[in-house]
Design a protein around this motif. Sequence first.
Motif, PDB file in Angstrom:
ATOM      1  N   THR A   5       0.490   6.399 -24.342  1.00 49.07           N
ATOM      2  CA  THR A   5       1.180   5.455 -23.710  1.00 49.07           C
ATOM      3  C   THR A   5       1.766   6.012 -22.359  1.00 49.07           C
ATOM      4  N   PHE A   6       2.339   5.287 -21.456  1.00 50.65           N
ATOM      5  CA  PHE A   6       3.068   5.852 -20.345  1.00 50.65           C
ATOM      6  C   PHE A   6       3.874   4.749 -19.737  1.00 50.65           C
ATOM      7  N   ASP A   7       5.068   5.547 -19.210  1.00 43.42           N
ATOM      8  CA  ASP A   7       5.646   4.328 -18.076  1.00 43.42           C
ATOM      9  C   ASP A   7       5.383   4.965 -16.957  1.00 43.42           C
ATOM     10  N   ALA A   8       5.450   3.865 -15.971  1.00 40.55           N
ATOM     11  CA  ALA A   8       5.107   4.458 -14.468  1.00 40.55           C
ATOM     12  C   ALA A   8       6.434   3.811 -13.635  1.00 40.55           C
ATOM     13  N   ARG A   9       7.212   4.591 -13.221  1.00 40.09           N
ATOM     14  CA  ARG A   9       8.401   4.375 -12.524  1.00 40.09           C
ATOM     15  C   ARG A   9       8.572   4.209 -11.283  1.00 40.09           C
ATOM     16  N   PHE A  10       8.860   3.207 -10.554  1.00 39.35           N
ATOM     17  CA  PHE A  10       8.981   3.170  -9.022  1.00 39.35           C
ATOM     18  C   PHE A  10       9.885   4.064  -8.643  1.00 39.35           C
ATOM     19  N   THR A  11       9.663   5.040  -7.562  1.00 31.99           N
ATOM     20  CA  THR A  11      10.439   5.869  -7.068  1.00 31.99           C
ATOM     21  C   THR A  11      11.371   5.406  -6.025  1.00 31.99           C
TER      22      THR A  11
ATOM     23  N   LEU B  84       0.811  -0.970  -0.046  1.00 32.35           N
ATOM     24  CA  LEU B  84      -0.014  -0.096   0.045  1.00 32.35           C
ATOM     25  C   LEU B  84       0.797   1.071   0.106  1.00 32.35           C
ATOM     26  N   PHE B  85       0.687   2.160  -0.982  1.00 29.89           N
ATOM     27  CA  PHE B  85       1.540   3.437  -1.131  1.00 29.89           C
ATOM     28  C   PHE B  85       0.700   4.443  -1.629  1.00 29.89           C
ATOM     29  N   GLY B  86       1.312   5.754  -1.407  1.00 29.03           N
ATOM     30  CA  GLY B  86       0.972   6.679  -2.145  1.00 29.03           C
ATOM     31  C   GLY B  86       1.025   7.099  -3.400  1.00 29.03           C
ATOM     32  N   PHE B  87       0.518   8.122  -3.936  1.00 32.60           N
ATOM     33  CA  PHE B  87       1.022   8.651  -5.391  1.00 32.60           C
ATOM     34  C   PHE B  87       2.329   8.999  -5.742  1.00 32.60           C
ATOM     35  N   ASP B  88       2.908   9.268  -4.814  1.00 33.26           N
ATOM     36  CA  ASP B  88       4.494   9.577  -4.920  1.00 33.26           C
ATOM     37  C   ASP B  88       5.361   8.282  -5.207  1.00 33.26           C
ATOM     38  N   ARG B  89       4.730   7.190  -4.961  1.00 35.08           N
ATOM     39  CA  ARG B  89       5.663   6.029  -5.143  1.00 35.08           C
ATOM     40  C   ARG B  89       5.986   5.709  -6.634  1.00 35.08           C
ATOM     41  N   LEU B  90       4.928   6.113  -7.503  1.00 33.47           N
ATOM     42  CA  LEU B  90       5.164   5.901  -8.982  1.00 33.47           C
ATOM     43  C   LEU B  90       5.249   7.332  -9.717  1.00 33.47           C
TER      44      LEU B  90
ATOM     45  N   GLY C  11       9.999  -6.649  -4.372  1.00 32.66           N
ATOM     46  CA  GLY C  11      10.292  -7.301  -5.589  1.00 32.66           C
ATOM     47  C   GLY C  11      10.277  -6.416  -6.794  1.00 32.66           C
ATOM     48  N   PHE C  12      10.296  -5.088  -6.801  1.00 31.21           N
ATOM     49  CA  PHE C  12      10.575  -3.851  -7.603  1.00 31.21           C
ATOM     50  C   PHE C  12      11.516  -2.948  -7.230  1.00 31.21           C
ATOM     51  N   SER C  13      12.499  -2.670  -7.875  1.00 28.92           N
ATOM     52  CA  SER C  13      13.493  -1.872  -7.572  1.00 28.92           C
ATOM     53  C   SER C  13      13.288  -0.211  -7.921  1.00 28.92           C
ATOM     54  N   ARG C  14      13.952   0.656  -7.255  1.00 27.89           N
ATOM     55  CA  ARG C  14      13.837   2.085  -7.944  1.00 27.89           C
ATOM     56  C   ARG C  14      14.213   2.097  -9.277  1.00 27.89           C
TER      57      ARG C  14
END
Length: 233
Positions: free
Chosen positions: A190-196, A174-180, A201-204
């Motif tokens: 199209t778009f890319d949603a990047r983990f911040t 569970l996280f907020g809008f600032d994580r992507l 299991g996902f890296s920054r």
Amino acid sequence: MAAGGGEVTAEGEIRAAVQALFDLPVAVAVTRPGRAYPPLLAGEAAPIARAQPKRVAEFTAGRHAAREAMQALGHPPAPVLASADRAPIWPSGLTGSISHCDDWCIAVLARRAEVETLGVDIEDDSPLPADLLTEICLPAEITRLGGADLAAAKRIFCAKEAAYKAQYPTTKALFGFDRLEVTLSGDNTTFDARFTQDTEGFSRGDKLPGRIAAVAGHLVSGVAIGQIDRKGA
């Protein structure tokens, strides 16, 4: 007749637009909250036992859409129960996502042999309220938009919702809008949603690619994780 025909057209347009968000074969069903549907199946009503009528209507339409999508995949209609965190529990062999706005509900399903998880979202195609801009969008996103472009900001919101839903079954995070952080393509389709941040299991820096479309006065977005032998969202 004209009103009914218009509704059928909009429903078909939304279904086709959602299917086009994905490279793999998906089953899509579109329903209306508030219509009369058959009773929920055993165990499904627990999450809405104390819910307001609007939430009950949305939930019921979503479960009905999910069963329509199951049948389109050749799967017998089955209950879609909810886990302790209220996420849908899909029948064995299937994965999917449900989204709703005030006037439409969509469900998208696929076979787990084809994809790990799906995320879908539907929103009214209206500008993001100005007071939500800095809550939804990171400073870098606002800069790329050229400032307070609230129509494009609504697309970022829609993209983040689909990406969040796609990652959740894997991460349970569970996280907020600032994580992507979302980067829209030049044509906003199209778009890319990047983990911040590193996230279960996902890296920054890892990216979830997706697609977004405007249809029948709405925005729809989709993300697929782990598509087999396919590219893109």
